[in-house]
Write a protein that holds these residues in place. Structure first.
Motif, PDB file in Angstrom:
ATOM      1  N   SER A  22       0.879  -1.565   0.228  1.00  0.00           N
ATOM      2  CA  SER A  22      -0.058  -0.130   0.343  1.00  0.00           C
ATOM      3  C   SER A  22       0.698   0.824  -0.292  1.00  0.00           C
ATOM      4  O   SER A  22       1.782   1.311   0.027  1.00  0.00           O
ATOM      5  N   LEU A 110      -7.969  17.821  -2.178  1.00  0.00           N
ATOM      6  CA  LEU A 110      -8.279  15.902  -2.495  1.00  0.00           C
ATOM      7  C   LEU A 110      -8.228  14.940  -1.838  1.00  0.00           C
ATOM      8  O   LEU A 110      -8.547  14.180  -1.295  1.00  0.00           O
ATOM      9  N   GLU A 112      -9.499  14.408   1.475  1.00  0.00           N
ATOM     10  CA  GLU A 112     -11.020  13.033   1.948  1.00  0.00           C
ATOM     11  C   GLU A 112     -10.426  12.327   3.334  1.00  0.00           C
ATOM     12  O   GLU A 112      -9.938  11.918   3.615  1.00  0.00           O
ATOM     13  N   ILE A 129      -6.879  10.873   2.990  1.00  0.00           N
ATOM     14  CA  ILE A 129      -6.764   9.565   2.356  1.00  0.00           C
ATOM     15  C   ILE A 129      -7.078  10.487   1.261  1.00  0.00           C
ATOM     16  O   ILE A 129      -7.795  11.796   0.426  1.00  0.00           O
ATOM     17  N   VAL A 130      -5.965  10.326  -0.214  1.00  0.00           N
ATOM     18  CA  VAL A 130      -5.944  10.720  -1.103  1.00  0.00           C
ATOM     19  C   VAL A 130      -5.811   9.993  -2.815  1.00  0.00           C
ATOM     20  O   VAL A 130      -5.186   8.757  -2.393  1.00  0.00           O
ATOM     21  N   HIS A 131      -7.123  10.163  -3.680  1.00  0.00           N
ATOM     22  CA  HIS A 131      -7.051   9.675  -4.132  1.00  0.00           C
ATOM     23  C   HIS A 131      -6.593  10.514  -5.914  1.00  0.00           C
ATOM     24  O   HIS A 131      -6.930  11.520  -5.521  1.00  0.00           O
ATOM     25  N   ASP A 133      -3.908  11.042  -9.138  1.00  0.00           N
ATOM     26  CA  ASP A 133      -3.467  10.048 -10.044  1.00  0.00           C
ATOM     27  C   ASP A 133      -3.230   8.609 -10.296  1.00  0.00           C
ATOM     28  O   ASP A 133      -2.721   7.706 -10.480  1.00  0.00           O
ATOM     29  N   ASP A 134      -4.781   8.392 -10.566  1.00  0.00           N
ATOM     30  CA  ASP A 134      -5.149   6.381 -10.461  1.00  0.00           C
ATOM     31  C   ASP A 134      -4.565   6.705  -9.143  1.00  0.00           C
ATOM     32  O   ASP A 134      -4.276   4.661  -8.852  1.00  0.00           O
ATOM     33  N   ARG A 135      -3.943   6.693  -8.088  1.00  0.00           N
ATOM     34  CA  ARG A 135      -3.705   6.094  -7.087  1.00  0.00           C
ATOM     35  C   ARG A 135      -4.346   6.503  -5.564  1.00  0.00           C
ATOM     36  O   ARG A 135      -4.638   7.038  -5.561  1.00  0.00           O
ATOM     37  N   LEU A 136      -4.446   5.758  -4.698  1.00  0.00           N
ATOM     38  CA  LEU A 136      -5.371   5.707  -3.307  1.00  0.00           C
ATOM     39  C   LEU A 136      -3.982   6.121  -1.937  1.00  0.00           C
ATOM     40  O   LEU A 136      -3.096   4.330  -2.322  1.00  0.00           O
TER      41      LEU A 136
END
Length: 159
Positions: A22, A110, A112, A129-131, A133-136
């Protein structure tokens, strides 16, 4: 050439690192350095996540296994592991991670609020939590994560 700026937004410069497949992040202003392959000297203590101390350029620094601190059950340490040296005030603490892989400027809008459950990670240690560029990416709360009072009571802080 004039750079176009759409809207002013605060950016959070963040060190991104891998831990158990992760991605996590810590604000750059709390990170002093990233070290590789430092020997850890075990010292007696009550907390299983405190792995011991390292001698970094003549300074003794307590080291936390971030996998255990975040609630992961498996512990593994290998030569590729890195140690992020963090600082809050005068206190330095090392965090064992798999590898640091990026520094990102994350727009504040961004960020959350974390959901009630995030796999095995204890919610109390999560800032947001940050989404991105297609990353969590899970941004950690350094103050709650380190719990300096707890570390100091282990007799491992020299301040």
């Amino acid at each position: 050439m004039i750079q176009e700026q759409l809207t002013p937004e605060r950016l959070e410069k963040t060190i991104i690192f891998d831990l158990n497949d992760s991605e996590y992040g810590l604000p750059v202003n709390f990170v002093e350095s990233i070290e590789t392959a430092l020997p850890i000297t075990r010292v007696p203590h009550d907390q299983n996540y405190i792995k011991g101390v390292i001698n970094l350029r003549g300074k003794i620094i307590p080291v936390i296994d971030l996998r255990i601190r975040l609630g992961e059950v498996r512990e593994h340490r290998n030569e590729e592991d890195q140690i992020i040296i963090t600082r809050i005030g005068e206190t330095q603490v090392g965090l064992i991670i798999d590898s640091a892989n990026d520094v990102l400027d994350i727009p504040e809008n961004l960020l959350e609020t974390p959901p009630e459950t995030i796999g095995t990670v204890k919610k109390e240690y999560i800032h947001s939590i940050v989404h991105f560029d297609d990353r969590l990416i899970v941004l950690l709360d350094i103050y709650k994560l380190l719990n300096l009072e707890e570390i100091k009571t282990q007799g491992m802080d020299d301040h």
